[in-house]
Design a protein around this motif. Sequence first.
Motif, PDB file in Angstrom:
ATOM      1  N   GLY A 194      -8.437   4.563 -15.720  1.00  0.00           N
ATOM      2  CA  GLY A 194      -8.507   5.678 -14.775  1.00  0.00           C
ATOM      3  C   GLY A 194      -7.940   5.264 -13.424  1.00  0.00           C
ATOM      4  N   PRO A 195      -7.855   6.210 -12.502  1.00  0.00           N
ATOM      5  CA  PRO A 195      -7.282   5.939 -11.182  1.00  0.00           C
ATOM      6  C   PRO A 195      -7.988   4.806 -10.424  1.00  0.00           C
ATOM      7  CG  PRO A 195      -7.688   8.286 -11.460  1.00  0.00           C
ATOM      8  CD  PRO A 195      -8.228   7.596 -12.664  1.00  0.00           C
ATOM      9  N   ARG A 196      -9.317   4.749 -10.556  1.00  0.00           N
ATOM     10  CA  ARG A 196     -10.071   3.706  -9.850  1.00  0.00           C
ATOM     11  C   ARG A 196      -9.739   2.320 -10.415  1.00  0.00           C
ATOM     12  NH1 ARG A 196     -15.740   2.531 -10.640  1.00  0.00           N
ATOM     13  NH2 ARG A 196     -16.301   0.991  -9.092  1.00  0.00           N
ATOM     14  N   LYS A 197      -9.689   2.204 -11.728  1.00  0.00           N
ATOM     15  CA  LYS A 197      -9.357   0.916 -12.359  1.00  0.00           C
ATOM     16  C   LYS A 197      -7.920   0.527 -12.021  1.00  0.00           C
ATOM     17  CE  LYS A 197     -12.951  -0.089 -15.113  1.00  0.00           C
ATOM     18  NZ  LYS A 197     -13.689  -1.314 -15.061  1.00  0.00           N
ATOM     19  N   ARG A 198      -7.029   1.506 -12.008  1.00  0.00           N
ATOM     20  CA  ARG A 198      -5.628   1.239 -11.658  1.00  0.00           C
ATOM     21  C   ARG A 198      -5.536   0.715 -10.227  1.00  0.00           C
ATOM     22  NH1 ARG A 198      -0.457   3.088 -13.298  1.00  0.00           N
ATOM     23  NH2 ARG A 198       1.025   2.781 -11.625  1.00  0.00           N
ATOM     24  N   ALA A 199      -6.244   1.374  -9.317  1.00  0.00           N
ATOM     25  CA  ALA A 199      -6.234   0.956  -7.911  1.00  0.00           C
ATOM     26  C   ALA A 199      -6.754  -0.469  -7.767  1.00  0.00           C
ATOM     27  CB  ALA A 199      -7.053   1.921  -7.067  1.00  0.00           C
ATOM     28  N   GLN A 200      -7.789  -0.814  -8.522  1.00  0.00           N
ATOM     29  CA  GLN A 200      -8.327  -2.174  -8.480  1.00  0.00           C
ATOM     30  C   GLN A 200      -7.299  -3.181  -8.996  1.00  0.00           C
ATOM     31  OE1 GLN A 200     -11.869  -1.616 -10.826  1.00  0.00           O
ATOM     32  NE2 GLN A 200     -13.149  -1.130  -9.037  1.00  0.00           N
ATOM     33  N   LEU A 201      -6.606  -2.832 -10.069  1.00  0.00           N
ATOM     34  CA  LEU A 201      -5.586  -3.718 -10.636  1.00  0.00           C
ATOM     35  C   LEU A 201      -4.421  -3.902  -9.662  1.00  0.00           C
ATOM     36  CD1 LEU A 201      -4.556  -5.365 -13.051  1.00  0.00           C
ATOM     37  CD2 LEU A 201      -3.586  -3.245 -13.966  1.00  0.00           C
ATOM     38  N   VAL A 202      -3.991  -2.815  -9.048  1.00  0.00           N
ATOM     39  CA  VAL A 202      -2.909  -2.887  -8.060  1.00  0.00           C
ATOM     40  C   VAL A 202      -3.337  -3.764  -6.886  1.00  0.00           C
ATOM     41  CG1 VAL A 202      -1.605  -1.534  -6.357  1.00  0.00           C
ATOM     42  CG2 VAL A 202      -1.748  -0.747  -8.730  1.00  0.00           C
ATOM     43  N   ALA A 254       0.843  -1.210   0.000  1.00  0.00           N
ATOM     44  CA  ALA A 254       0.000   0.000   0.000  1.00  0.00           C
ATOM     45  C   ALA A 254       0.870   1.250   0.000  1.00  0.00           C
ATOM     46  CB  ALA A 254      -0.927  -0.012   1.218  1.00  0.00           C
ATOM     47  N   LEU A 255       1.900   1.257   0.828  1.00  0.00           N
ATOM     48  CA  LEU A 255       2.789   2.421   0.908  1.00  0.00           C
ATOM     49  C   LEU A 255       3.394   2.758  -0.453  1.00  0.00           C
ATOM     50  CD1 LEU A 255       4.420   4.467   2.693  1.00  0.00           C
ATOM     51  CD2 LEU A 255       6.164   2.683   2.837  1.00  0.00           C
ATOM     52  N   TYR A 256       3.874   1.736  -1.149  1.00  0.00           N
ATOM     53  CA  TYR A 256       4.563   1.969  -2.419  1.00  0.00           C
ATOM     54  C   TYR A 256       3.639   2.113  -3.618  1.00  0.00           C
ATOM     55  CZ  TYR A 256       9.044   1.050  -0.195  1.00  0.00           C
ATOM     56  OH  TYR A 256      10.149   1.112   0.605  1.00  0.00           O
ATOM     57  N   SER A 257       2.391   1.659  -3.510  1.00  0.00           N
ATOM     58  CA  SER A 257       1.537   1.705  -4.703  1.00  0.00           C
ATOM     59  C   SER A 257       0.383   2.689  -4.604  1.00  0.00           C
ATOM     60  CB  SER A 257       0.994   0.310  -5.014  1.00  0.00           C
ATOM     61  OG  SER A 257       0.208  -0.175  -3.952  1.00  0.00           O
ATOM     62  N   GLU A 258      -0.041   3.034  -3.408  1.00  0.00           N
ATOM     63  CA  GLU A 258      -1.196   3.922  -3.286  1.00  0.00           C
ATOM     64  C   GLU A 258      -0.815   5.391  -3.291  1.00  0.00           C
ATOM     65  OE1 GLU A 258      -3.374   2.660   0.150  1.00  0.00           O
ATOM     66  OE2 GLU A 258      -3.877   0.724  -0.749  1.00  0.00           O
ATOM     67  N   ARG A 259       0.341   5.699  -2.733  1.00  0.00           N
ATOM     68  CA  ARG A 259       0.782   7.094  -2.686  1.00  0.00           C
ATOM     69  C   ARG A 259       2.051   7.219  -3.517  1.00  0.00           C
ATOM     70  NH1 ARG A 259       1.876   7.395   3.085  1.00  0.00           N
ATOM     71  NH2 ARG A 259       0.895   5.398   3.356  1.00  0.00           N
ATOM     72  N   MET A 260       1.928   7.784  -4.682  1.00  0.00           N
ATOM     73  CA  MET A 260       3.064   7.915  -5.580  1.00  0.00           C
ATOM     74  C   MET A 260       3.941   9.082  -5.142  1.00  0.00           C
ATOM     75  SD  MET A 260       4.248   6.385  -8.313  1.00  0.00           S
ATOM     76  CE  MET A 260       2.817   5.641  -9.061  1.00  0.00           C
ATOM     77  N   GLN A 317       4.976  -1.271 -11.341  1.00  0.00           N
ATOM     78  CA  GLN A 317       3.654  -0.630 -11.397  1.00  0.00           C
ATOM     79  C   GLN A 317       3.763   0.884 -11.357  1.00  0.00           C
ATOM     80  OE1 GLN A 317       1.680   1.073  -8.856  1.00  0.00           O
ATOM     81  NE2 GLN A 317       3.430   1.071  -7.482  1.00  0.00           N
ATOM     82  N   SER A 318       4.799   1.391 -10.715  1.00  0.00           N
ATOM     83  CA  SER A 318       4.939   2.844 -10.630  1.00  0.00           C
ATOM     84  C   SER A 318       5.388   3.454 -11.957  1.00  0.00           C
ATOM     85  CB  SER A 318       5.926   3.227  -9.524  1.00  0.00           C
ATOM     86  OG  SER A 318       7.242   2.891  -9.898  1.00  0.00           O
ATOM     87  N   LEU A 319       5.937   2.636 -12.830  1.00  0.00           N
ATOM     88  CA  LEU A 319       6.437   3.130 -14.108  1.00  0.00           C
ATOM     89  C   LEU A 319       5.437   2.978 -15.256  1.00  0.00           C
ATOM     90  CD1 LEU A 319      10.066   1.705 -13.904  1.00  0.00           C
ATOM     91  CD2 LEU A 319       9.329   4.062 -13.519  1.00  0.00           C
ATOM     92  N   LEU A 320       4.412   2.187 -15.034  1.00  0.00           N
ATOM     93  CA  LEU A 320       3.460   1.921 -16.109  1.00  0.00           C
ATOM     94  C   LEU A 320       2.433   3.041 -16.236  1.00  0.00           C
ATOM     95  CD1 LEU A 320       2.743  -1.872 -15.552  1.00  0.00           C
ATOM     96  CD2 LEU A 320       4.210  -0.824 -17.285  1.00  0.00           C
ATOM     97  N   PHE A 321       2.192   3.445 -17.459  1.00  0.00           N
ATOM     98  CA  PHE A 321       1.129   4.393 -17.767  1.00  0.00           C
ATOM     99  C   PHE A 321      -0.035   3.572 -18.298  1.00  0.00           C
ATOM    100  CE2 PHE A 321       4.875   7.022 -17.906  1.00  0.00           C
ATOM    101  CZ  PHE A 321       4.449   8.228 -17.385  1.00  0.00           C
TER     102      PHE A 321
END
Length: 184
Positions: free
Chosen positions: A165-173, A87-93, A157-161
């Motif tokens: 949208g943000p919600r779909k990205r969060a679900q994938l993460v 969560a620390l590394y993927s939720e808050r860039m 995951q931090s490098l992928l564009f």
Amino acid sequence: MTGGKGDTWIEAGLAELARSGVEGVRVEVLAKNLGVTKGGFYRRFRDRAALLEAMLQHWSAGRIAAIERHTSLDGATARERLKALIALYSERMNTEGMSVELAIRQWARSDELAGNAVASVDAARLKNVGQLYRATGLQAEEADAQAFLFYCFVFGQSLLFLERGPRKRAQLVAKSAETLLREL
């Protein structure tokens, strides 16, 4: 060294490194950015190489201290700590931190000192996260492989564009994180 005048130069150096790469870390540029004369620099550092070395030491010591702090169980289970790390590394860039990380890794491709700093940080990251996976009951080889996948995920995951949208990205993460924690 923390809190000293050298820290100001080191922080300015890291900011410039993130902005323009190691070639852009020049005494004149930093002095201008700090609104001071070059004389202050030479009272703290003998030359640019000394600043670059101090920047690497500051960065690597900071990254190693952070991973040791983040992987300390402090009453949490290893699985809970791993979940919190994801969560620390993927939720808050942390875009500034990632910019410095990428710039140092680029620098490490052509500089042995920078390469050694990156290698020591990577070794500490893999060791500490590997210990968390071992604490879940995994054997050493499997724990080390999981730690490697963990960092491939965290940085990848931090490098992928993504076109999502943000919600779909969060679900994938979140779904990917579940995979890293499955069977623990």
